[in-house]
Design an enzyme around this catalytic site. Structure first.
Site, PDB file in Angstrom:
ATOM      1  N   SER A 206       0.580   3.644   1.856  1.00 35.54           N
ATOM      2  CA  SER A 206       0.788   4.464   3.338  1.00 35.54           C
ATOM      3  C   SER A 206       2.182   3.860   3.550  1.00 35.54           C
ATOM      4  CB  SER A 206      -0.165   3.798   4.168  1.00 35.54           C
ATOM      5  OG  SER A 206      -1.580   4.342   3.542  1.00 35.54           O
TER       6      SER A 206
ATOM      7  N   HIS B 223       4.794   6.537   2.710  1.00 35.65           N
ATOM      8  CA  HIS B 223       5.144   7.729   3.463  1.00 35.65           C
ATOM      9  C   HIS B 223       6.022   7.641   4.477  1.00 35.65           C
ATOM     10  CE1 HIS B 223       1.303   8.714   1.357  1.00 35.65           C
ATOM     11  NE2 HIS B 223       0.578   8.180   1.838  1.00 35.65           N
TER      12      HIS B 223
ATOM     13  N   CYS C 175      -6.897  -3.950   3.864  1.00 34.34           N
ATOM     14  CA  CYS C 175      -6.731  -2.253   3.824  1.00 34.34           C
ATOM     15  C   CYS C 175      -7.179  -1.826   2.517  1.00 34.34           C
ATOM     16  CB  CYS C 175      -5.301  -1.546   3.909  1.00 34.34           C
ATOM     17  SG  CYS C 175      -5.105  -0.028   3.548  1.00 34.34           S
TER      18      CYS C 175
ATOM     19  N   HIS D 199       1.022  -2.826   6.579  1.00 35.00           N
ATOM     20  CA  HIS D 199      -0.230  -2.958   7.516  1.00 35.00           C
ATOM     21  C   HIS D 199      -1.178  -3.837   6.859  1.00 35.00           C
ATOM     22  CE1 HIS D 199      -0.327   0.430   4.629  1.00 35.00           C
ATOM     23  NE2 HIS D 199      -1.712   0.147   4.765  1.00 35.00           N
TER      24      HIS D 199
ATOM     25  N   CYS E 124       0.754  -1.206   0.032  1.00 35.85           N
ATOM     26  CA  CYS E 124       0.045   0.060   0.005  1.00 35.85           C
ATOM     27  C   CYS E 124       0.916   1.210  -0.181  1.00 35.85           C
ATOM     28  CB  CYS E 124      -0.822  -0.061   1.158  1.00 35.85           C
ATOM     29  SG  CYS E 124      -2.091   1.418   1.543  1.00 35.85           S
TER      30      CYS E 124
HETATM   31  N1  LIG Z   1      -7.445   7.054   4.768  1.00 41.47           N
HETATM   32  C1  LIG Z   1      -7.272   5.672   5.071  1.00 41.47           C
HETATM   33  O1  LIG Z   1      -7.587   5.029   6.017  1.00 41.47           O
HETATM   34  C2  LIG Z   1      -6.208   5.241   4.065  1.00 41.47           C
HETATM   35  C3  LIG Z   1      -6.019   3.773   3.987  1.00 41.47           C
HETATM   36  C4  LIG Z   1      -4.928   3.095   3.167  1.00 41.47           C
HETATM   37  C5  LIG Z   1      -4.461   4.177   2.337  1.00 41.47           C
HETATM   38  N2  LIG Z   1      -4.640   5.457   2.482  1.00 41.47           N
HETATM   39  C6  LIG Z   1      -3.963   6.581   1.397  1.00 41.47           C
HETATM   40  O2  LIG Z   1      -4.592   6.176   0.003  1.00 41.47           O
HETATM   41  C7  LIG Z   1      -3.788   6.914  -0.851  1.00 41.47           C
HETATM   42  C8  LIG Z   1      -3.675   5.995  -2.141  1.00 41.47           C
HETATM   43  O3  LIG Z   1      -3.040   4.806  -1.625  1.00 41.47           O
HETATM   44  P1  LIG Z   1      -2.758   3.506  -2.767  1.00 41.47           P
HETATM   45  O4  LIG Z   1      -2.049   2.519  -2.298  1.00 41.47           O
HETATM   46  O5  LIG Z   1      -3.888   3.309  -3.704  1.00 41.47           O
HETATM   47  O6  LIG Z   1      -1.798   4.558  -3.605  1.00 41.47           O
HETATM   48  P2  LIG Z   1      -1.199   4.213  -5.317  1.00 41.47           P
HETATM   49  O7  LIG Z   1       0.264   4.715  -5.239  1.00 41.47           O
HETATM   50  O8  LIG Z   1      -1.259   2.596  -5.410  1.00 41.47           O
HETATM   51  O9  LIG Z   1      -2.176   4.948  -6.111  1.00 41.47           O
HETATM   52  C9  LIG Z   1      -2.455   6.171  -6.434  1.00 41.47           C
HETATM   53  C10 LIG Z   1      -2.818   6.545  -7.526  1.00 41.47           C
HETATM   54  O10 LIG Z   1      -3.184   8.137  -7.670  1.00 41.47           O
HETATM   55  C11 LIG Z   1      -2.444   8.604  -8.975  1.00 41.47           C
HETATM   56  N3  LIG Z   1      -2.476  10.197  -8.742  1.00 41.47           N
HETATM   57  C12 LIG Z   1      -1.183  10.985  -8.197  1.00 41.47           C
HETATM   58  N4  LIG Z   1      -1.445  11.863  -8.089  1.00 41.47           N
HETATM   59  C13 LIG Z   1      -2.712  12.222  -8.710  1.00 41.47           C
HETATM   60  C14 LIG Z   1      -3.494  13.438  -9.103  1.00 41.47           C
HETATM   61  N5  LIG Z   1      -3.086  14.642  -9.016  1.00 41.47           N
HETATM   62  N6  LIG Z   1      -4.562  13.145  -9.917  1.00 41.47           N
HETATM   63  C15 LIG Z   1      -5.114  12.060 -10.176  1.00 41.47           C
HETATM   64  N7  LIG Z   1      -4.427  10.827  -9.767  1.00 41.47           N
HETATM   65  C16 LIG Z   1      -3.182  11.002  -9.174  1.00 41.47           C
HETATM   66  C17 LIG Z   1      -1.177   7.609  -9.242  1.00 41.47           C
HETATM   67  O11 LIG Z   1      -1.122   7.712 -10.634  1.00 41.47           O
HETATM   68  C18 LIG Z   1      -1.734   6.469  -8.736  1.00 41.47           C
HETATM   69  O12 LIG Z   1      -2.270   5.478  -9.864  1.00 41.47           O
HETATM   70  C19 LIG Z   1      -2.549   7.114  -0.350  1.00 41.47           C
HETATM   71  O13 LIG Z   1      -2.329   8.273   0.377  1.00 41.47           O
HETATM   72  C20 LIG Z   1      -2.515   6.091   0.931  1.00 41.47           C
HETATM   73  O14 LIG Z   1      -1.405   6.359   2.151  1.00 41.47           O
HETATM   74  C21 LIG Z   1      -5.427   6.138   3.189  1.00 41.47           C
HETATM   75 ZN   LIG Z   2      -2.990   0.842   3.344  1.00 36.11          ZN
END
Ligand SMILES: NC(=O)c1ccc[n+]([C@@H]2O[C@H](COP(=O)([O-])OP(=O)(O)OC[C@H]3O[C@@H](n4cnc5c(N)ncnc54)[C@H](O)[C@@H]3O)[C@@H](O)[C@H]2O)c1
Ligand SMILES: [Zn+2]
Ligand SMILES: [Zn+2]
Length: 381
Positions: free
Chosen positions: A42, A45, A180, A73, A40
Site C-alpha cells: 500500500s 502506491h 495490516c 501503516h 506493505c
Molecule cells: N483492502 C485493504 O484493506 C488492504 C490492506 C493492505 C493491502 N492492500 C492491498 O493489497 C494488495 C496486495 O498487497 P501486498 O502487500 O500483499 O503486495 P505484494 O506486492 O507483496 O504481493 C502482490 C503479489 O501479487 C502478485 N501479482 C501481481 N499481479 C498478479 C496477477 N495479475 N495475477 C496473480 N498474481 C499477481 C505478485 O507477483 C505478488 O506476489 C495491494 O494492492 C495492497 O495495497 C489492501
Molecule cells: Zn498494508
C-alpha cells in the site's frame, strides 16, 4: 523531538531517510517508538502515484499539497509518552498500529464494523484525526502521515484510536505483520468471503496479504485453496502455508479449476494482486462459480472506475462482488485474536518474514518487494 524517518517527496521518487520533527502528544494522542514496520504494497502506491489523490480530490479534502509523505501503516512499537485524556495506554506498553482507527462511538464502530470507523476519513492528511492540526514536519513543512500512524519513523505521534495494546511477551515483528497484512488477508477469507468448510477458494496474488488469505481459507475448512501468482517462490510459499494447488496465472488456472470442480468453479475468489486493475475482474469472474463471491482486497489506482465484469452473468449466476478494507475485521478484537492464534501455533507468522532491513535500506526492501523475493520485508528500528 527529532526522529529519522522514511519520507517520500513526490511520485516516481525514492524514499528519503531524513530527520523529521515530531511534536509532543496532545489530548488523546500517544508518542510511539516504532520498533518494526512492515513493507506493505500500500505504501508503494504513493511511489507509483496510484494512491495519490488528484488535485480535485485534494481540493475536497481541504486543499494543499499531498507530499511530503511519511510512509508506513503496518507496524509495532512501544509507547513513549501519552497525552492528556489517554486512558487505555501508558508508557512502556507494547502496541500494534491499526491503519484503520476505531473510536468505539461512531455508527460503524458501535455496530461491530470498526474497519469503517468514520475517523478513517482523516488518515491520509497532514492533520491528526484528533484535532486536525499537524505534529510532524520536515524542514518546517507539515507532513502527510500514512494512515495516521507513520510507522516508517523511529517515532510518531498517533491517535489513541489507531493503537491496539498487545501482550508484552509477543515478538514485535510478528505483531507488526498482524497490524495490516495478516489481518487483511485472513479477514478477506474468513470474514468478508465467509469461506465455509468444503469450499473451493482461489486467491490471486501471493504477497503479504494473499498468503494470509491462503492461511485463512485453509483454517476455515476450504476443501481446495488455489493460489495464483506468476512468481515461483510465492507459489512454493503458498503450498507451505496451506494451498492445495498453485498456478502461474488466472488464464492457466481457469481450465484447471473447471476440470477439478467438474465445471462448478470456485465458491470464493479473493483478489490480492499488487495492484487491482479493472481488466483483472474478467479472470476473477471466470474463476467464480454460480452463487459465488469475489472479494476485492487489492488497491486499484485511485481513479480506476471501469472493470471488465459481465453483468449478465453477475445477475444470472447470482454472484456477488465485495470490497473490503482491513479484511472487514474489528482491529480491537481481531488483532489480539490473531495474535492469540499465533501463540497457540495455529497461525503462522514467523514463516512470513522473509527479510528485515535497517531504515537506511528502505529502497532496497521495496525493490525486493517489486522483484517478488519477499513474502514480507520488515524495517527493523
Ligand atoms: N483492502 C485493504 O484493506 C488492504 C490492506 C493492505 C493491502 N492492500 C492491498 O493489497 C494488495 C496486495 O498487497 P501486498 O502487500 O500483499 O503486495 P505484494 O506486492 O507483496 O504481493 C502482490 C503479489 O501479487 C502478485 N501479482 C501481481 N499481479 C498478479 C496477477 N495479475 N495475477 C496473480 N498474481 C499477481 C505478485 O507477483 C505478488 O506476489 C495491494 O494492492 C495492497 O495495497 C489492501
Ligand atoms: Zn498494508
Ligand atoms: Zn468509529
Amino acid at each position: 523531538m527529532k526522529a529519522r524517518a522514511g519520507i517520500l517527496h513526490g511520485v516516481g521518487q525514492e524514499w528519503q531517510v531524513e530527520e523529521i520533527d515530531v511534536d509532543p502528544p496532545k489530548v488523546g494522542e500517544v508518542l510511539v517508538h516504532w520498533k518494526y514496520a512492515g513493507m506493505c504494497h500500500s505504501d508503494e502506491h504513493f511511489v507509483t502515484g496510484d494512491m495519490v489523490p488528484p488535485p480535485e480530490m485534494m481540493a475536497m479534502m481541504g486543499g494543499g499539497s499531498f507530499f511530503p509523505v511519511l510512509g508506513g501503516h503496518e507496524g509495532a512499537g512501544i509507547v513513549a509518552e501519552v497525552g492528556p485524556g489517554v486512558t487505555s495506554l501508558k508508557p512502556g506498553d507494547h502496541v500494534s498500529a491499526s491503519f484503520v482507527p476505531s473510536c468505539g462511538r461512531c455508527r460503524y464502530c458501535s455496530t461491530g464494523k470498526q474497519n469503517l470507523c468514520d475517523n478513517g476519513a482523516g488518515t491520509l492528511t497532514k492533520g491528526m484525526i484528533t484535532d486536525g492540526t499537524s505534529r510532524h514536519s520536515v524542514g518546517g513543512e507539515a507532513i502527510t502521515v500514512m494512515a495516521g500512524v507513520g510507522t516508517f519513523s523511529e517515532m510518531a505521534c498517533v491517535s489513541e484510536m489507531s493503537l491496539i495494546k498487545v501482550d508484552d511477551d509477543l515478538p514485535l515483528n510478528a505483531v507488526a505483520l498482524v497490524s495490516c497484512g495478516v489481518a487483511t488477508g485472513w479477514g478477506s477469507a474468513c470474514s468478508r468471503a465467509n469461506v465455509e468448510p468444503g469450499d473451493t477458494v482461489v486467491v490471486v496474488g501471493i504477497g503479504g496479504i494473499g498468503i494470509n488469505a491462503v492461511q485463512g481459507a485453509r483454517m476455515a475448512g476450504a476443501k481446495r485453496v488455489i493460489a495464483v501468482d506468476p512468481v515461483e517462490f510465492k507459489r512454493e510459499k503458498a503450498m507451505e502455508l496451506g494451498a492445495t494447488h498453485v498456478f502461474a496465472s488466472m488464464d492457466e488456472a481457469i481450465p484447471q479449476v473447471m476440470d477439478m470442480t467438474w465445471g462448478q468453479m470456485a465458491d470464493k475468489v479473493i483478489m490480492t494482486p499488487g495492484v487491482m486493475y479493472g481488466e483483472l475482474m474478467a479472470g476473477a469472474n471466470a474463476l467464480c462459480g454460480k452463487g459465488g463471491t469475489i472479494v476485492v482486497t487489492a488497491v486499484a489506482p485511485i481513479t480506476q472506475d471501469t472493470a471488465s465484469i459481465n453483468l449478465f452473468q453477475l445477475a444470472m449466476y447470482n454472484k456477488e462482488i465485495k470490497g473490503t478494507i482491513f479484511g472487514s475485521l474489528n482491529p480491537r478484537a481481531d488483532i489480539p485474536k490473531l495474535l492469540s492464534m499465533y501463540r497457540e501455533g495455529q497461525l503462522k507468522l514467523d514463516e512470513l518474514i522473509t527479510r528485515e532491513y535497517p531504515l537506511d535500506d528502505i529502497n532496497v526492501g521495496y525493490q525486493h518487494m517489486r522483484d517478488g523475493v519477499n513474502i514480507r520485508g520488515l524495517i527493523k528500528f
